[in-house]
Structure formats: C-alpha cells, structure tokens
Design a protein around this motif. Structure first.
Motif, PDB file in Angstrom:
ATOM      1  N   LEU A  34       0.802  -1.221   0.000  1.00 55.50           N
ATOM      2  CA  LEU A  34       0.000   0.000   0.000  1.00 55.50           C
ATOM      3  C   LEU A  34       0.841   1.279   0.000  1.00 55.50           C
ATOM      4  O   LEU A  34       0.333   2.349  -0.329  1.00 55.50           O
ATOM      5  N   THR A  35       2.069   1.206   0.412  1.00 52.57           N
ATOM      6  CA  THR A  35       2.879   2.424   0.555  1.00 52.57           C
ATOM      7  C   THR A  35       4.217   2.270  -0.160  1.00 52.57           C
ATOM      8  O   THR A  35       4.695   1.152  -0.399  1.00 52.57           O
ATOM      9  N   TRP A  36       4.769   3.357  -0.488  1.00 51.23           N
ATOM     10  CA  TRP A  36       6.141   3.378  -1.025  1.00 51.23           C
ATOM     11  C   TRP A  36       6.739   4.741  -0.727  1.00 51.23           C
ATOM     12  O   TRP A  36       6.057   5.664  -0.299  1.00 51.23           O
ATOM     13  N   LYS A  37       8.033   4.888  -0.970  1.00 54.17           N
ATOM     14  CA  LYS A  37       8.770   6.055  -0.469  1.00 54.17           C
ATOM     15  C   LYS A  37       8.481   7.344  -1.233  1.00 54.17           C
ATOM     16  O   LYS A  37       8.727   8.415  -0.747  1.00 54.17           O
ATOM     17  N   LYS A  38       7.960   7.224  -2.463  1.00 55.52           N
ATOM     18  CA  LYS A  38       7.913   8.423  -3.288  1.00 55.52           C
ATOM     19  C   LYS A  38       6.521   9.014  -3.460  1.00 55.52           C
ATOM     20  O   LYS A  38       6.315   9.805  -4.362  1.00 55.52           O
ATOM     21  N   GLY A  39       5.561   8.592  -2.681  1.00 53.99           N
ATOM     22  CA  GLY A  39       4.263   9.207  -2.859  1.00 53.99           C
ATOM     23  C   GLY A  39       3.176   8.501  -2.095  1.00 53.99           C
ATOM     24  O   GLY A  39       3.407   7.462  -1.469  1.00 53.99           O
ATOM     25  N   PRO A  40       1.953   9.046  -2.106  1.00 54.76           N
ATOM     26  CA  PRO A  40       0.835   8.444  -1.384  1.00 54.76           C
ATOM     27  C   PRO A  40       0.302   7.209  -2.111  1.00 54.76           C
ATOM     28  O   PRO A  40       0.758   6.874  -3.194  1.00 54.76           O
ATOM     29  N   VAL A  41      -0.689   6.555  -1.501  1.00 59.16           N
ATOM     30  CA  VAL A  41      -1.316   5.383  -2.085  1.00 59.16           C
ATOM     31  C   VAL A  41      -2.026   5.775  -3.382  1.00 59.16           C
ATOM     32  O   VAL A  41      -2.778   6.745  -3.413  1.00 59.16           O
ATOM     33  N   SER A  42      -1.827   4.976  -4.439  1.00 63.14           N
ATOM     34  CA  SER A  42      -2.486   5.263  -5.712  1.00 63.14           C
ATOM     35  C   SER A  42      -3.898   4.704  -5.717  1.00 63.14           C
ATOM     36  O   SER A  42      -4.225   3.790  -4.960  1.00 63.14           O
ATOM     37  N   THR A  43      -4.718   5.267  -6.599  1.00 65.27           N
ATOM     38  CA  THR A  43      -6.099   4.798  -6.715  1.00 65.27           C
ATOM     39  C   THR A  43      -6.157   3.345  -7.147  1.00 65.27           C
ATOM     40  O   THR A  43      -6.980   2.569  -6.686  1.00 65.27           O
ATOM     41  N   GLU A  44      -5.256   2.961  -8.050  1.00 67.17           N
ATOM     42  CA  GLU A  44      -5.245   1.599  -8.548  1.00 67.17           C
ATOM     43  C   GLU A  44      -4.955   0.602  -7.428  1.00 67.17           C
ATOM     44  O   GLU A  44      -5.612  -0.437  -7.308  1.00 67.17           O
ATOM     45  N   ARG A  45      -3.960   0.911  -6.606  1.00 66.24           N
ATOM     46  CA  ARG A  45      -3.627  -0.009  -5.516  1.00 66.24           C
ATOM     47  C   ARG A  45      -4.738  -0.082  -4.468  1.00 66.24           C
ATOM     48  O   ARG A  45      -5.016  -1.138  -3.896  1.00 66.24           O
ATOM     49  N   LEU A  46      -5.392   1.023  -4.205  1.00 68.54           N
ATOM     50  CA  LEU A  46      -6.496   1.013  -3.254  1.00 68.54           C
ATOM     51  C   LEU A  46      -7.662   0.152  -3.774  1.00 68.54           C
ATOM     52  O   LEU A  46      -8.277  -0.612  -3.022  1.00 68.54           O
ATOM     53  N   ALA A  47      -7.919   0.246  -5.081  1.00 64.56           N
ATOM     54  CA  ALA A  47      -8.990  -0.568  -5.659  1.00 64.56           C
ATOM     55  C   ALA A  47      -8.652  -2.056  -5.564  1.00 64.56           C
ATOM     56  O   ALA A  47      -9.503  -2.890  -5.239  1.00 64.56           O
ATOM     57  N   ILE A  48      -7.377  -2.388  -5.836  1.00 63.44           N
ATOM     58  CA  ILE A  48      -6.955  -3.791  -5.734  1.00 63.44           C
ATOM     59  C   ILE A  48      -7.093  -4.292  -4.301  1.00 63.44           C
ATOM     60  O   ILE A  48      -7.528  -5.427  -4.047  1.00 63.44           O
ATOM     61  N   PHE A  49      -6.749  -3.445  -3.349  1.00 66.55           N
ATOM     62  CA  PHE A  49      -6.847  -3.827  -1.938  1.00 66.55           C
ATOM     63  C   PHE A  49      -8.305  -4.105  -1.549  1.00 66.55           C
ATOM     64  O   PHE A  49      -8.605  -5.090  -0.860  1.00 66.55           O
ATOM     65  N   LEU A  50      -9.229  -3.254  -2.003  1.00 69.06           N
ATOM     66  CA  LEU A  50     -10.641  -3.471  -1.698  1.00 69.06           C
ATOM     67  C   LEU A  50     -11.158  -4.754  -2.335  1.00 69.06           C
ATOM     68  O   LEU A  50     -11.948  -5.494  -1.741  1.00 69.06           O
ATOM     69  N   ILE A  51     -10.698  -5.044  -3.553  1.00 67.04           N
ATOM     70  CA  ILE A  51     -11.101  -6.291  -4.208  1.00 67.04           C
ATOM     71  C   ILE A  51     -10.597  -7.493  -3.425  1.00 67.04           C
ATOM     72  O   ILE A  51     -11.310  -8.499  -3.263  1.00 67.04           O
ATOM     73  N   MET A  52      -9.389  -7.409  -2.900  1.00 67.67           N
ATOM     74  CA  MET A  52      -8.847  -8.503  -2.090  1.00 67.67           C
ATOM     75  C   MET A  52      -9.680  -8.720  -0.834  1.00 67.67           C
ATOM     76  O   MET A  52      -9.932  -9.863  -0.427  1.00 67.67           O
ATOM     77  N   ILE A  53     -10.140  -7.639  -0.221  1.00 68.57           N
ATOM     78  CA  ILE A  53     -10.978  -7.764   0.974  1.00 68.57           C
ATOM     79  C   ILE A  53     -12.297  -8.454   0.626  1.00 68.57           C
ATOM     80  O   ILE A  53     -12.769  -9.351   1.337  1.00 68.57           O
ATOM     81  N   LEU A  54     -12.915  -8.068  -0.511  1.00 66.41           N
ATOM     82  CA  LEU A  54     -14.170  -8.697  -0.921  1.00 66.41           C
ATOM     83  C   LEU A  54     -13.979 -10.185  -1.194  1.00 66.41           C
ATOM     84  O   LEU A  54     -14.820 -11.016  -0.828  1.00 66.41           O
ATOM     85  N   ILE A  55     -12.878 -10.546  -1.833  1.00 62.39           N
ATOM     86  CA  ILE A  55     -12.604 -11.954  -2.105  1.00 62.39           C
ATOM     87  C   ILE A  55     -12.461 -12.726  -0.806  1.00 62.39           C
ATOM     88  O   ILE A  55     -12.982 -13.834  -0.646  1.00 62.39           O
ATOM     89  N   TYR A  56     -11.761 -12.137   0.164  1.00 66.09           N
ATOM     90  CA  TYR A  56     -11.568 -12.802   1.455  1.00 66.09           C
ATOM     91  C   TYR A  56     -12.901 -13.002   2.183  1.00 66.09           C
ATOM     92  O   TYR A  56     -13.203 -14.081   2.701  1.00 66.09           O
ATOM     93  N   VAL A  57     -13.749 -11.961   2.193  1.00 69.75           N
ATOM     94  CA  VAL A  57     -15.052 -12.058   2.867  1.00 69.75           C
ATOM     95  C   VAL A  57     -15.926 -13.113   2.186  1.00 69.75           C
ATOM     96  O   VAL A  57     -16.582 -13.930   2.850  1.00 69.75           O
ATOM     97  N   ASN A  58     -15.939 -13.120   0.852  1.00 63.08           N
ATOM     98  CA  ASN A  58     -16.737 -14.111   0.138  1.00 63.08           C
ATOM     99  C   ASN A  58     -16.251 -15.525   0.411  1.00 63.08           C
ATOM    100  O   ASN A  58     -17.056 -16.456   0.542  1.00 63.08           O
ATOM    101  N   ALA A  59     -14.936 -15.691   0.492  1.00 65.12           N
ATOM    102  CA  ALA A  59     -14.398 -17.023   0.788  1.00 65.12           C
ATOM    103  C   ALA A  59     -14.841 -17.491   2.169  1.00 65.12           C
ATOM    104  O   ALA A  59     -15.208 -18.663   2.359  1.00 65.12           O
ATOM    105  N   GLN A  60     -14.833 -16.588   3.146  1.00 63.07           N
ATOM    106  CA  GLN A  60     -15.279 -16.954   4.487  1.00 63.07           C
ATOM    107  C   GLN A  60     -16.764 -17.309   4.496  1.00 63.07           C
ATOM    108  O   GLN A  60     -17.189 -18.250   5.174  1.00 63.07           O
ATOM    109  N   MET A  61     -17.572 -16.574   3.739  1.00 60.72           N
ATOM    110  CA  MET A  61     -19.005 -16.879   3.675  1.00 60.72           C
ATOM    111  C   MET A  61     -19.257 -18.235   3.025  1.00 60.72           C
ATOM    112  O   MET A  61     -20.115 -19.005   3.465  1.00 60.72           O
ATOM    113  N   ILE A  62     -18.492 -18.552   1.970  1.00 50.66           N
ATOM    114  CA  ILE A  62     -18.658 -19.844   1.306  1.00 50.66           C
ATOM    115  C   ILE A  62     -18.303 -20.976   2.251  1.00 50.66           C
ATOM    116  O   ILE A  62     -19.003 -21.998   2.324  1.00 50.66           O
ATOM    117  N   LEU A  63     -17.222 -20.813   3.004  1.00 50.04           N
ATOM    118  CA  LEU A  63     -16.835 -21.848   3.970  1.00 50.04           C
ATOM    119  C   LEU A  63     -17.900 -22.017   5.042  1.00 50.04           C
ATOM    120  O   LEU A  63     -18.204 -23.143   5.459  1.00 50.04           O
TER     121      LEU A  63
END
Length: 344
Positions: A23-52
C-alpha cells in the motif's frame, strides 16, 4: 503541490509487512489503482469466508436431515446404516409388533411432530410415501417452518413453492376424491386476512382445509380471521403469535374440534422456532366417531396386552339407562377408577 506531497507522503521506517509495502512506497501516497486492488482482495476474502460457513452449515443440515429421515421412516438406507452403527456400539432397540391384528388394522401412520434446528425444513422437499391409510382416509403431510411451508396429499406435493410465502398458506382438499382444489397464500404479517375470510366462508361443506404458517403470520391477522379459522376446528389459532410455526388440518362445517394441529413458539422475539409437521392419516369426515376409531386402531397397533379391547371394532359405548328411582346426593353411587398411570 510540494506541500501536499510532504503532508500525505508515507515513508517506510523499519521492517514493514507485505501489506504495508503493497500500500505504501517512499515516493508518494497510495495510488487509486492499488487502493482498488486492496478493496477487491478484501471482498474476495469475505466471500471465501461466507462460502466456507455455508458449506459447514449445509453439512450440518444434511446430517440433521438424515437423522430426521430415519425418525420419519423416509430413508431406509440411512436407517439401515444407523442401525448398523447402533449395533456396533452395543445399543440395540427392540420393537413391539402386534401380530394378533389383521392386515387391515395394522397401524395407520401415527402422528409425528418433528422439529429441526433454526426452523429448516424437516424432510427437505420430500413427501412421505410410507403410509398405509384406510379406504375412508387420506394421508396429509403439513409442515410449517420459518423459511418453508409444505403440504403433501397421499405422497404428492400440492403446495407449489412458487405459491408459498410469508403468512398463512392454504390448501383446500376434496377428501372423497382425494384431490387438491384451490391453493392460496395470504400475507397476514402485513394484511388482516380479509380475503382469506371471504374464501373460507365460501368453501363447500365437508372440504378439508390445510393451513401452514411460514415466516411470520400473526402480526396483522385480524380477530375476524382467527374466528373463521376457529370455526374449522382450530383450538390454537387465538394463541398464534410472533414468528410461531403452526400447522393445522380442519374441515368446513366440522361438528367438533380438530385434533390435527401443532404449534411452536420461539424462545424470544429475535429467534425462530423449530419447524413443526403433521404426518397423519385423516378421515374423510373429521368428527368424534372417526377420531376415536382412528385412535383405537393406532393404540392397538402400538401397544400389546389389550387383546379383548383390540379384537372388536371400535364403537361408542351405549349409554347406561337412567335410574328409574331418583337418587339423592347422599346415596347416588360414584365409582372412581384409576387407569394406567393414574397418578399423572
């Protein structure tokens, strides 16, 4: 721009986790693209828990259904496996069979009020087919649950799933022809049931009426509707409350109360009660004589050592003739005889 970069810049100080490095790096703030990917990862994790969680729940439901199938005699394979398991554990069960009764007086299927955790279906889409009813009876299976209502007539489903829903589900049956007539659904959670009263008041006499509640059926149910159901032989309709599961089999123009009614209440207002069901051979004419005759047959099929009582066909005892001479209260004979388990 330089001031903004200095304020929002996130610098790494010491060892960081993979997520922080992502999420972070030395030369600037979090990019929109990385934030979107992070949110998608959270949704995948929640869905996996619901399926289990759903997978674990389905396994539990299947296990409970197998046990209930055994209790209702709907799964002979599972019943055989259960018997083998009990034998291996040393738990044997003996059944008493009355061989003195003729074939026609063997048990009509006895009423079984089964329950299941969380209000799920008791028999999961199946209709009982192991019944044996007299010629002047029909077999009815009526189930009420928080998420399901089901009615079977002689092993056939007569309450389509697309025509069920929250409230009271109604099936009108012609018992002489053993056919289901009209099927209705009334959302008595939101409506008082005026349409239901109009239908009940215009059903032909001697029609058998099956009613099962689904979800919540009492919030808006009017006193007029409850009275109309009471006229069909119900004794519990006035007690129908919040989220109660309720199944009832009555008859138009009945001359007595119907014994075919079950109800269960939740532990509190935030929970659901267990499902209830009626699994019974119903006489074409629900009256005292038919109920007593059916009870006599079922009693003799279930219990032994009542040979003299069970050898004869049931008939109501002839009332004794009144005394020719009047008795006073001090001389009138009174006999008090305790039956089986009189202390109860």
């Amino acid at each position: 721009k330089q001031w903004y970069q200095r304020r929002v810049r996130v610098r790494l100080r010491g060892p960081k986790s993979r997520l922080e490095r992502f999420l972070t790096w030395k030369k600037g703030p979090v990019s929109t693209e990385r934030l979107a990917i992070f949110l998608i990862m959270i949704l995948i994790y929640v869905n996996a828990q619901m399926i289990l969680a759903l997978y674990a729940e389905n396994n539990y439901v299947e296990e409970q259904e197998n046990r209930l199938h055994i209790d209702l005699g709907l799964n002979p394979v599972a019943e055989h496996e259960e018997e083998q398991r009990q034998v291996a554990l040393g738990n044997t069960k003996q059944e008493i069979v009355d061989d003195t009764q003729p074939e026609e007086s063997q048990p009509v299927i006895s009423e079984k009020i089964a329950t299941k955790v969380d209000g799920d279906s008791i028999i999961a889409g199946l209709c009982p087919n192991n019944f044996k009813c007299p010629s002047d009876h029909i077999h009815i299976y009526a189930e009420s649950g928080s998420r399901k209502a089901k009615v079977c007539l002689n092993g056939q489903d007569v309450l389509p799933a697309w025509n069920t829903g929250r409230g009271i589900n109604l099936v009108v049956i012609n018992s002489e022809r053993a056919t289901a007539g009209s099927v209705h659904h009334f959302d008595t959670y939101a409506n008082p049931g005026t349409d239901m009263v109009d239908i009940l008041n215009n059903i032909n006499d001697d029609r058998i009426v099956v009613m099962v509640a689904q979800d919540e059926a009492s919030a808006a149910l009017s006193a007029e509707a409850r009275l109309a159901i009471e006229k069909l032989g119900s004794t519990l309709i006035h007690d129908l409350g919040w989220r109660n599961t309720w199944a009832f089999v009555g008859q138009v123009a009945i001359t007595s109360v119907s014994p075919y009614e079950v109800m269960k209440s939740p532990i509190d207002s935030s929970t659901w009660p267990d499902a209830v069901a009626i699994n019974k051979c119903i006489p074409n004419k629900i009256d005292d004589e038919a109920i007593l005759a059916t009870s006599h047959t079922e009693f003799c099929a279930q219990f032994d050592n009542y040979g003299e009582f069970c050898k004869r066909t049931w008939s109501r005892p002839t009332p004794a003739a009144p005394p020719t001479q009047p008795f006073t209260t001090s001389t009138f004979p009174i006999a008090i005889i305790a039956g089986d388990r009189g202390s109860y």
